[in-house]
Design a protein around this motif. Structure first.
Motif, PDB file in Angstrom:
ATOM      1  N   ARG A  49       0.784  -1.232   0.000  1.00  0.00           N
ATOM      2  CA  ARG A  49       0.000   0.000   0.000  1.00  0.00           C
ATOM      3  C   ARG A  49       0.819   1.287   0.000  1.00  0.00           C
ATOM      4  N   GLU A  53       1.720   5.504  -2.433  1.00  0.00           N
ATOM      5  CA  GLU A  53       1.357   6.832  -1.949  1.00  0.00           C
ATOM      6  C   GLU A  53       2.171   7.925  -2.639  1.00  0.00           C
ATOM      7  N   ASP A 178      -2.339  13.242   4.994  1.00  0.00           N
ATOM      8  CA  ASP A 178      -2.190  12.127   4.063  1.00  0.00           C
ATOM      9  C   ASP A 178      -1.821  10.834   4.788  1.00  0.00           C
ATOM     10  N   ARG A 179      -2.043   9.738   4.118  1.00  0.00           N
ATOM     11  CA  ARG A 179      -1.811   8.413   4.699  1.00  0.00           C
ATOM     12  C   ARG A 179      -0.323   8.165   4.977  1.00  0.00           C
ATOM     13  N   LYS A 182       0.775   9.672   8.266  1.00  0.00           N
ATOM     14  CA  LYS A 182       0.311   8.845   9.370  1.00  0.00           C
ATOM     15  C   LYS A 182       1.201   7.614   9.535  1.00  0.00           C
TER      16      LYS A 182
END
Length: 215
Positions: A49, A53, A178-179, A182
């Motif tokens: 994942r 990004e 944003d991911r 995090k």
């Protein structure tokens, strides 16, 4: 290493998140069995994942955000904070500010964030003064993410007090825009827990943050 805000911005543009995450994974892998387990979970998350990004994050037009720069051995990373979102959370939870003397809180102001050209200052008081304090991101020192000019002006005017919202470790996690920001924050928490045994927020050996983040 000390940089100016402009230098931080320039260096952050060439930062490679995958290189940083892999370096943290490698250190955790060789440290302990638990470290290897946590590292493996981070590796799977990176491969499946996080590698997809976008970095640096694209700040949306019309939305107030803030860039918090962290200086790591692999370079300077830009954490993107959603200031409008933080204000919405303050209202939703009906949080109350703390009152500080400007002489007490002026240390939270990064002078590089103060525009010395008065003609270029755009007053925007829709969002309150916010300060975060993180053992892992701000060296356990208060750091203003919104309202630098207001604190600075209150200090120069010798005002008696100013209202400030203070957010400590994990309390500001919802502010990350944003991911990837995090993920990088949780990664640092897990890394310090494994390698430096420096993670008072983790109550058990298997209480790694990656297990919460991957869901």
């Amino acid at each position: 290493m000390v940089h100016t805000i402009k230098e931080y911005e320039e260096k952050s543009r060439v930062f490679n998140p995958s290189t940083h995450i892999k370096s943290r994974i490698q250190e955790m892998e060789g440290h302990s069995a638990i470290g290897a387990e946590i590292a493996s979970t981070w590796k799977n998350l990176l491969d499946q994942r996080l590698v997809k990004e976008t970095y640096p994050v694209i700040h949306p037009i019309g939305q107030e955000t803030f860039s918090l720069y962290a200086d790591y051995p692999t370079g300077v990373f830009e954490y993107a904070l959603d200031i409008d979102g933080a204000t919405a959370l303050i209202k939703k939870k009906r949080l109350e500010p703390s009152r500080f003397s400007p002489t007490t809180i002026i240390g939270a102001v990064e002078q590089g964030n103060i525009n010395q050209d008065q003609t270029q200052i755009k007053l925007n008081h829709k969002n309150p003064v916010m300060v975060l304090q993180s053992h892992f991101l701000t060296d356990n020192k208060p750091y203003c993410i919104n309202g630098n000019h207001r604190i600075n002006e209150a200090f120069k005017s010798e005002d008696q007090s100013i209202d400030v919202y203070i957010f400590n470790e994990l309390e500001f996690f919802p502010f990350f825009y944003d991911r990837l920001s995090k993920a990088m924050y949780f990664l640092e928490l897990d890394y310090h827990h494994v390698v430096n045994r420096d993670a008072p927020l983790i109550k058990s050996e298997r209480g790694a943050f990656v297990y919460d983040f991957r869901n």
